[in-house]
Design a protein around this motif. Sequence first.
Motif, short mmCIF file in Angstrom:
data_model
loop_
_atom_site.label_atom_id
_atom_site.label_comp_id
_atom_site.label_asym_id
_atom_site.label_seq_id
_atom_site.Cartn_x
_atom_site.Cartn_y
_atom_site.Cartn_z
N TYR A 45 10.91 9.54 -9.93
CA TYR A 45 10.95 8.41 -8.97
C TYR A 45 9.57 8.18 -8.37
N PHE A 46 8.85 9.26 -8.07
CA PHE A 46 7.50 9.12 -7.52
C PHE A 46 6.58 8.40 -8.51
N HIS A 47 6.62 8.82 -9.77
CA HIS A 47 5.78 8.17 -10.78
C HIS A 47 6.21 6.71 -10.99
N PHE A 48 7.51 6.47 -10.96
CA PHE A 48 8.04 5.12 -11.14
C PHE A 48 7.61 4.21 -9.98
N ASP A 49 7.75 4.70 -8.76
CA ASP A 49 7.36 3.89 -7.61
C ASP A 49 5.86 3.64 -7.56
N SER A 50 5.10 4.55 -8.17
CA SER A 50 3.64 4.37 -8.22
C SER A 50 3.27 3.19 -9.11
N MET A 51 4.03 2.99 -10.20
CA MET A 51 3.69 1.94 -11.17
C MET A 51 4.47 0.64 -10.97
N ASN A 52 5.58 0.69 -10.23
CA ASN A 52 6.46 -0.47 -10.08
C ASN A 52 6.18 -1.19 -8.77
N LYS A 53 5.61 -2.39 -8.85
CA LYS A 53 5.23 -3.14 -7.65
C LYS A 53 6.43 -3.76 -6.93
N LEU A 54 7.63 -3.63 -7.52
CA LEU A 54 8.83 -4.13 -6.86
C LEU A 54 9.53 -3.01 -6.09
N GLN A 55 8.81 -1.91 -5.90
CA GLN A 55 9.29 -0.82 -5.08
C GLN A 55 8.31 -0.63 -3.92
N PRO A 56 8.78 -0.10 -2.78
CA PRO A 56 7.86 0.15 -1.67
C PRO A 56 6.73 1.10 -2.06
N GLU A 57 5.64 1.03 -1.36
CA GLU A 57 4.49 1.90 -1.60
C GLU A 57 4.91 3.36 -1.46
#
Length: 307
Positions: free
Chosen positions: A147-159
């Motif tokens: 999830y951490f890696h995903f949120d790092s690359m996915n701009k539709l998730q919070p920082e």
Amino acid sequence: MSRHDGPGGGSAELQRPKLVPLHGVPMPDIFLENWEAVEKFQADPQDLLIATYPKAGTTWVQEIVDFILQDGDADRCRRAPMDSRIPFLEFSCKGFHPPGTELLAKMPSPKVIKTHLPFQLLPKSFLDQDCKMIYCARNAKDILVSYFHFDSMNKLQPEPGTWEEYFHKFLQGNVSYGLWHDHVKGWWEQKDKHPILYIFYEDIKEDPRREIVKVMRFLGKALPDTVVDGIVQHTSFQSMKENPMSNYTSVPAIVFDQTVSTFMRKGEVGDWKNHFTAAQDKAFEADYVRRMKGCHLRFRTELQGGQ
């Protein structure tokens, strides 16, 4: 609220969403723009719902289900990218992609639908229509890392912040869809009250053929052994990572920056050991025992014999 139109129709930097509570569950604010349509969504009795907490093997289960329903025909399974074949029910981002409810409204039944919603936020029609549902759960340590890696690359998730900051956010449930513990327990508690097949990521990893057959039987399908063998091959991590219809490379780079992390990253059990410090592991375990007290769910954080 368009988040990607630049001057003259060009692309600008996406503004990351904020988390807002939806009936007590943190959700990206962009998803709430279409929540009324999600809540009122009318499922048909033949529809199938695939539910997971994020990064629990969602795309893997989607591909397995599609291959089973298409009788193992790889060409038919390459008819469109995953998000078109199996729409994401609650997804909404105006100006970038049609909401999941709009895509589903144009599809004939039986439809296969993806969601990350906790059980208590599920549209009532799925239960009223007695729809079959598949829930895939994965151990929390590997999910946290993924999830951490995903949120790092996915701009539709919070920082996401730093790894250390994200670690604490996850333990507090201050991430999209809230606490992992509540999510897996919520679905587990309902599995005998509704037609829910509750499966585990680690089990698929350990013996994909066994779990594919389990899903096939749940769907009321009977396929020859040679077809099942083909499904095992086509839904392997490596095959899916190389398949543009399942690896999300069709998503624009302003949304998924796969130079930061690929959508399909490792697909392993036990990768958490490469990220957790000894102190983090101790804190995680203490928190886990407290939150899962009295629950009979058991997760494996490593597999015997490695990968």
